[in-house]
Structure formats: C-alpha cells, structure tokens
Design a protein around this motif. Structure first.
Motif: not given
Length: 153
Positions: A1-10, A19-20, A119-120, A132-135
């Motif tokens: 899973m990979e997510i692009d985000y900024n602090i307001t979306e934390l 959930e993952q 792993e993040i 952020l990448k979750l493995s």
C-alpha cells in the motif's frame, strides 16, 4: 500500500494503516525530520492512548498505555550496536504478543528483529507532502493487528 498525504490528512491515513497492518511490531523508516514521530504520535492516539507522545531519542524507549495494550515506542538512532539493545532487554519486548512496538531506525537492530513485522517507509514528496509505503509479511494472518487485539480481550 502506498499513500501520498499531508499533515491535514493524517487522521484518515492512520485509519487506513490500522486497517491494513498485520503485525503489532511496526518498523518506521525515513530520513531525519520526515515525520516518523508525528505518524507514531497519531497512531498511538488512534489506538486509544491519551498519553503525551514524545520522541524517545535520548531515553531509547517510551511506554504509552492504551485500551488496546501497552505501546512501546523505540528510537534506535543512538544505539551503537545490537549488544546495547540486548543489554536493555530489547528481546523481552519483542517476545510479547500483547504489546504494540513502534520502532524508529530499526536498521540499527536489524539482526534482532523477527520476520513478522510491518514496515512503514516515509519519504518527502515536497515541503508539505509525504509518501508512505506499507510493506508487510504476507504470510501473517490477513486480519489487521488492530482487529486481533480486540479479539484477545
């Protein structure tokens, strides 16, 4: 899973992560200042802790209480070798099935870590955004760790 985000979306990022994630041992990778502790702080609060979350850079480990079990936040940046981690009892923390372990700079204790981890990796996308990448070990149960700790009660 990979997510692009900024602090307001934390908050929504944390919800998706919990959930993952399929292990209660979570390793955090990323450059200094990329937001590992900020992410951990949000995760600790999402797990129900009201404790003040700070970086354990000098203490090496901080403990937080939550209704979902104890949460241990490690910062291994200052660990000079794995023997130092063994001397403060790091293996005992790893052998607990009920505690959450959030470990920054895990590469400094890589030979001590089990296979069953999530792993993040956080990278700078630009000045205000992160990727952020979750493995994780796909051989583990597919139930999220958060759900498993609810079932243990």
């Amino acid at each position: 899973m990979e997510i692009d985000y900024n602090i307001t979306e934390l908050e929504s990022v944390i919800t998706r992560l919990l959930e993952q994630i399929n292990s209660k041992i979570v390793l955090f990778h990323g450059n200094m200042g990329v937001g590992k502790t900020t992410l951990i702080k949000a995760m600790v609060h999402a797990l129900g802790s009201t404790d003040d979350v700070t970086s354990p850079t000098f203490s090496i480990v901080n403990e937080y209480e939550s209704p979902n079990g104890a949460i241990f936040h490690f910062d291994m940046y200052r660990i000079e070798d794995e023997m130092e981690a063994l001397n403060f009892g790091f293996e005992d923390y790893l052998n607990s099935d009920t505690n959450w372990l959030f470990i920054e700079w895990p590469e400094n204790v890589s030979n001590l870590l089990p296979d069953n981890v999530s792993e993040i990796t956080i990278t700078d996308k630009n000045k205000i955004s992160r990727t952020l990448k979750l493995s994780q070990n796909e051989l583990l149960t597919q139930k999220p760790a958060y759900e498993l700790c609810k079932m243990q009660k």
